[in-house]
Design a protein around this motif. Structure first.
Motif, PDB file in Angstrom:
ATOM      1  N   SER A  44       0.801  -1.225   0.000  1.00  0.00           N
ATOM      2  CA  SER A  44       0.000   0.000   0.000  1.00  0.00           C
ATOM      3  C   SER A  44       0.835   1.277   0.000  1.00  0.00           C
ATOM      4  CB  SER A  44      -0.925   0.017   1.232  1.00  0.00           C
ATOM      5  OG  SER A  44      -0.185   0.254   2.423  1.00  0.00           O
ATOM      6  N   ARG A  45       2.128   1.170   0.293  1.00  0.00           N
ATOM      7  CA  ARG A  45       2.934   2.387   0.380  1.00  0.00           C
ATOM      8  C   ARG A  45       4.024   2.379  -0.685  1.00  0.00           C
ATOM      9  NH1 ARG A  45       4.041  -0.360   5.271  1.00  0.00           N
ATOM     10  NH2 ARG A  45       2.466   0.994   6.211  1.00  0.00           N
ATOM     11  N   PRO A  46       4.467   3.561  -1.110  1.00  0.00           N
ATOM     12  CA  PRO A  46       5.478   3.624  -2.170  1.00  0.00           C
ATOM     13  C   PRO A  46       6.835   3.139  -1.684  1.00  0.00           C
ATOM     14  CG  PRO A  46       5.037   5.823  -1.295  1.00  0.00           C
ATOM     15  CD  PRO A  46       4.022   4.902  -0.688  1.00  0.00           C
ATOM     16  N   PRO A  47       7.588   2.461  -2.542  1.00  0.00           N
ATOM     17  CA  PRO A  47       8.940   2.031  -2.162  1.00  0.00           C
ATOM     18  C   PRO A  47       9.878   3.225  -2.108  1.00  0.00           C
ATOM     19  CG  PRO A  47       8.522   1.512  -4.456  1.00  0.00           C
ATOM     20  CD  PRO A  47       7.223   2.027  -3.896  1.00  0.00           C
ATOM     21  N   ARG A  48      10.946   3.068  -1.331  1.00  0.00           N
ATOM     22  CA  ARG A  48      11.970   4.114  -1.222  1.00  0.00           C
ATOM     23  C   ARG A  48      13.300   3.540  -1.713  1.00  0.00           C
ATOM     24  NH1 ARG A  48       9.430   4.981   3.914  1.00  0.00           N
ATOM     25  NH2 ARG A  48      11.235   4.203   5.065  1.00  0.00           N
ATOM     26  N   PHE A  49      14.017   4.348  -2.471  1.00  0.00           N
ATOM     27  CA  PHE A  49      15.240   3.866  -3.107  1.00  0.00           C
ATOM     28  C   PHE A  49      16.469   4.712  -2.749  1.00  0.00           C
ATOM     29  CE2 PHE A  49      11.699   2.853  -6.086  1.00  0.00           C
ATOM     30  CZ  PHE A  49      11.706   1.480  -5.908  1.00  0.00           C
ATOM     31  N   GLY A  50      16.490   5.284  -1.558  1.00  0.00           N
ATOM     32  CA  GLY A  50      17.596   6.151  -1.201  1.00  0.00           C
ATOM     33  C   GLY A  50      18.440   5.686  -0.038  1.00  0.00           C
ATOM     34  N   CYS A  51      18.306   4.415   0.357  1.00  0.00           N
ATOM     35  CA  CYS A  51      19.079   3.947   1.523  1.00  0.00           C
ATOM     36  C   CYS A  51      20.475   3.482   1.149  1.00  0.00           C
ATOM     37  CB  CYS A  51      18.324   2.830   2.237  1.00  0.00           C
ATOM     38  SG  CYS A  51      18.283   1.272   1.319  1.00  0.00           S
ATOM     39  N   PHE A  52      20.645   3.027  -0.113  1.00  0.00           N
ATOM     40  CA  PHE A  52      21.950   2.616  -0.656  1.00  0.00           C
ATOM     41  C   PHE A  52      22.625   1.495   0.132  1.00  0.00           C
ATOM     42  CE2 PHE A  52      21.632   7.251  -1.730  1.00  0.00           C
ATOM     43  CZ  PHE A  52      21.182   7.039  -3.023  1.00  0.00           C
ATOM     44  N   GLY A  53      21.827   0.692   0.829  1.00  0.00           N
ATOM     45  CA  GLY A  53      22.392  -0.471   1.510  1.00  0.00           C
ATOM     46  C   GLY A  53      23.297  -0.135   2.672  1.00  0.00           C
ATOM     47  N   LEU A  54      23.138   1.038   3.258  1.00  0.00           N
ATOM     48  CA  LEU A  54      24.026   1.444   4.349  1.00  0.00           C
ATOM     49  C   LEU A  54      23.796   0.670   5.638  1.00  0.00           C
ATOM     50  CD1 LEU A  54      24.051   5.247   3.581  1.00  0.00           C
ATOM     51  CD2 LEU A  54      26.102   3.808   3.778  1.00  0.00           C
ATOM     52  N   HIS A  55      22.748  -0.147   5.686  1.00  0.00           N
ATOM     53  CA  HIS A  55      22.530  -0.957   6.894  1.00  0.00           C
ATOM     54  C   HIS A  55      23.716  -1.889   7.145  1.00  0.00           C
ATOM     55  CE1 HIS A  55      20.869  -3.206   3.459  1.00  0.00           C
ATOM     56  NE2 HIS A  55      21.290  -4.290   4.100  1.00  0.00           N
ATOM     57  N   GLU A  56      24.279  -2.459   6.094  1.00  0.00           N
ATOM     58  CA  GLU A  56      25.424  -3.357   6.278  1.00  0.00           C
ATOM     59  C   GLU A  56      26.648  -2.597   6.778  1.00  0.00           C
ATOM     60  OE1 GLU A  56      25.802  -6.552   6.188  1.00  0.00           O
ATOM     61  OE2 GLU A  56      23.844  -7.176   5.408  1.00  0.00           O
ATOM     62  N   TRP A  57      26.791  -1.368   6.383  1.00  0.00           N
ATOM     63  CA  TRP A  57      27.905  -0.541   6.843  1.00  0.00           C
ATOM     64  C   TRP A  57      27.711  -0.182   8.314  1.00  0.00           C
ATOM     65  CZ3 TRP A  57      31.684   1.415   3.192  1.00  0.00           C
ATOM     66  CH2 TRP A  57      31.461   0.961   1.885  1.00  0.00           C
ATOM     67  N   ALA A  58      26.441   0.093   8.683  1.00  0.00           N
ATOM     68  CA  ALA A  58      26.158   0.442  10.082  1.00  0.00           C
ATOM     69  C   ALA A  58      26.365  -0.743  11.011  1.00  0.00           C
ATOM     70  CB  ALA A  58      24.725   0.957  10.201  1.00  0.00           C
ATOM     71  N   MET A  59      26.377  -1.958  10.462  1.00  0.00           N
ATOM     72  CA  MET A  59      26.573  -3.145  11.294  1.00  0.00           C
ATOM     73  C   MET A  59      28.045  -3.373  11.663  1.00  0.00           C
ATOM     74  SD  MET A  59      23.957  -5.871   9.509  1.00  0.00           S
ATOM     75  CE  MET A  59      22.255  -5.422   9.137  1.00  0.00           C
ATOM     76  N   VAL A  60      28.959  -2.656  10.988  1.00  0.00           N
ATOM     77  CA  VAL A  60      30.389  -2.797  11.306  1.00  0.00           C
ATOM     78  C   VAL A  60      30.988  -1.473  11.771  1.00  0.00           C
ATOM     79  CG1 VAL A  60      30.653  -4.695   9.668  1.00  0.00           C
ATOM     80  CG2 VAL A  60      31.143  -2.357   8.922  1.00  0.00           C
ATOM     81  N   TYR A  61      30.167  -0.471  11.904  1.00  0.00           N
ATOM     82  CA  TYR A  61      30.638   0.872  12.246  1.00  0.00           C
ATOM     83  C   TYR A  61      31.398   0.877  13.569  1.00  0.00           C
ATOM     84  CZ  TYR A  61      30.233   5.940  13.187  1.00  0.00           C
ATOM     85  OH  TYR A  61      30.475   7.274  13.461  1.00  0.00           O
ATOM     86  N   ARG A  62      32.624   1.375  13.499  1.00  0.00           N
ATOM     87  CA  ARG A  62      33.521   1.507  14.659  1.00  0.00           C
ATOM     88  C   ARG A  62      33.816   0.173  15.353  1.00  0.00           C
ATOM     89  NH1 ARG A  62      31.649   7.240  17.536  1.00  0.00           N
ATOM     90  NH2 ARG A  62      32.176   8.581  15.747  1.00  0.00           N
ATOM     91  N   MET A  63      33.780  -0.898  14.594  1.00  0.00           N
ATOM     92  CA  MET A  63      34.177  -2.197  15.128  1.00  0.00           C
ATOM     93  C   MET A  63      35.633  -2.477  14.803  1.00  0.00           C
ATOM     94  SD  MET A  63      31.156  -5.006  14.614  1.00  0.00           S
ATOM     95  CE  MET A  63      29.852  -5.172  15.821  1.00  0.00           C
ATOM     96  N   THR A  64      36.259  -3.276  15.629  1.00  0.00           N
ATOM     97  CA  THR A  64      37.608  -3.748  15.347  1.00  0.00           C
ATOM     98  C   THR A  64      37.513  -4.970  14.435  1.00  0.00           C
ATOM     99  OG1 THR A  64      37.620  -5.158  17.310  1.00  0.00           O
ATOM    100  CG2 THR A  64      38.458  -2.919  17.557  1.00  0.00           C
ATOM    101  N   PRO A  65      38.586  -5.341  13.750  1.00  0.00           N
ATOM    102  CA  PRO A  65      38.526  -6.471  12.812  1.00  0.00           C
ATOM    103  C   PRO A  65      37.992  -7.758  13.425  1.00  0.00           C
ATOM    104  CG  PRO A  65      40.550  -5.261  12.471  1.00  0.00           C
ATOM    105  CD  PRO A  65      39.901  -4.658  13.683  1.00  0.00           C
TER     106      PRO A  65
END
Length: 328
Positions: free
Chosen positions: A127-148
């Protein structure tokens, strides 16, 4: 008034055989790796996060309001029951009980809450329009400021390094709408998200431009079990597989050492660049269209199951009806 379709053995066994063969082809690489105890950081997600076994994926269901003639073994399956048989040409079969169909009364008694939730979620997503501006940054946020040693896929290097990865997160707005992605953000990344999705608000925040929402169509189809035709389940699996590849190609991880379903190395979608953002949004649009088509097929299957369930307006089979019944 829904029609109970009756499939004679040559037809339903051919469909079952085709399903099993397709499922085995789709899962062959995973099953081979499992025998060798090898891991695949891209594809393993489909088998660990969704918890559907290859044997379950290979089990064909015709869907609701479909009766399988001469299928006594099927009646012993979970959520199935024996039903009056039907011979060729639609004549009533004297071998009552040789046919089988989904026991919709029992299914809704056990799984009715799940059906309600999935129906509400998929309908709301459409029922709602899709959004195409996230650019997959969720995966980047999952490693943000983590050590190897802290990152989830420690066997994979970050393709631009940890410091540059953090800079990408710092320099981009993050607007993840999917709870099951957001909940894996690091403690430092979580406050950076413009949204605060929760499990309770998922039907109000889900949108089809989200790659994880597209993968989850497979999860919902699997949860609905026998009322979802096997062909729909396998199509949903293929969509989830294709999305997962792009999800990891657009991630900060270097997955170039691994091949995709087409046998070619997985090339990065460099979302930190303008060209990579355009490529990601283009792929997103294609997945949204495929996901919405599958959502409609799942919703159609739910609607058919509801209409055919005991207590509905009535179920009459035009393929297997008393001989003294005549259509007007």
């Amino acid at each position: 008034m829904p029609v109970v379709a009756v499939l004679d053995p040559p037809e339903w066994r051919a469909r079952e055989r085709a399903h099993v063969e397709r499922a085995h082809a789709l899962t062959a690489a995973h099953r081979d790796r499992r025998l060798r105890r090898e891991r695949h950081p891209v594809e393993d997600f489909l088998w660990t996060y969704y918890s559907v076994k290859p044997t379950e994926l290979a089990r064909w269901h015709p869907g609701a309001a479909v009766r399988l003639a001469d299928a006594p073994d099927r009646a012993a399956w979970k959520h199935y029951r024996a039903a009056g048989g039907c011979g060729a040409g639609g004549s009533a079969d004297t071998g009552a009980g040789s046919a089988a169909e989904v026991d919709l009364r029992a299914f809704f008694e056990r799984r009715g809450g799940t059906v309600d939730y999935v129906e509400r979620l998929l309908d709301a997503t459409l029922s709602r329009p899709p959004r195409f501006g996230c650019f997959g940054l969720h995966e980047w946020a999952m490693v943000y400021r983590m050590t190897p040693e802290q990152v989830r896929h420690a066997m994979l290097p970050l393709r631009i390094g940890h410091e540059a990865t953090d800079q990408v997160v710092d320099s981009h707005p993050i607007s993840c709408s999917h709870f099951d992605a957001y909940r894996f953000f690091t403690a430092d990344a979580s406050p950076l998200n413009a949204l605060r999705p929760t499990r309770e608000t998922q039907p109000e925040t889900e949108q089809s431009g989200c790659l994880h929402a597209g993968m989850d169509v497979y999860k919902w189809a699997a949860k609905l079990g026998p009322i979802i035709p096997g062909e729909v389940l396998l199509d949903a699996f293929v969509l989830a597989r294709d999305i997962r590849e792009v999800d990891m190609r657009a991630s900060p991880y270097d997955v170039s050492a691994y091949a995709g379903a087409d046998g070619r190395p997985l090339a990065a979608v460099a979302i930190e660049t303008a060209a990579g953002k355009r490529e990601y949004a283009h792929l997103q649009r294609g997945f949204a269209a495929r996901g919405d088509a599958l959502r409609r097929r799942v919703l159609d299957a739910i609607a058919l199951a509801r209409a055919a369930a005991p207590g509905a307006s009535g179920v009459t089979s035009r393929a297997c009806r008393p001989s003294d019944t005549h259509e007007k």
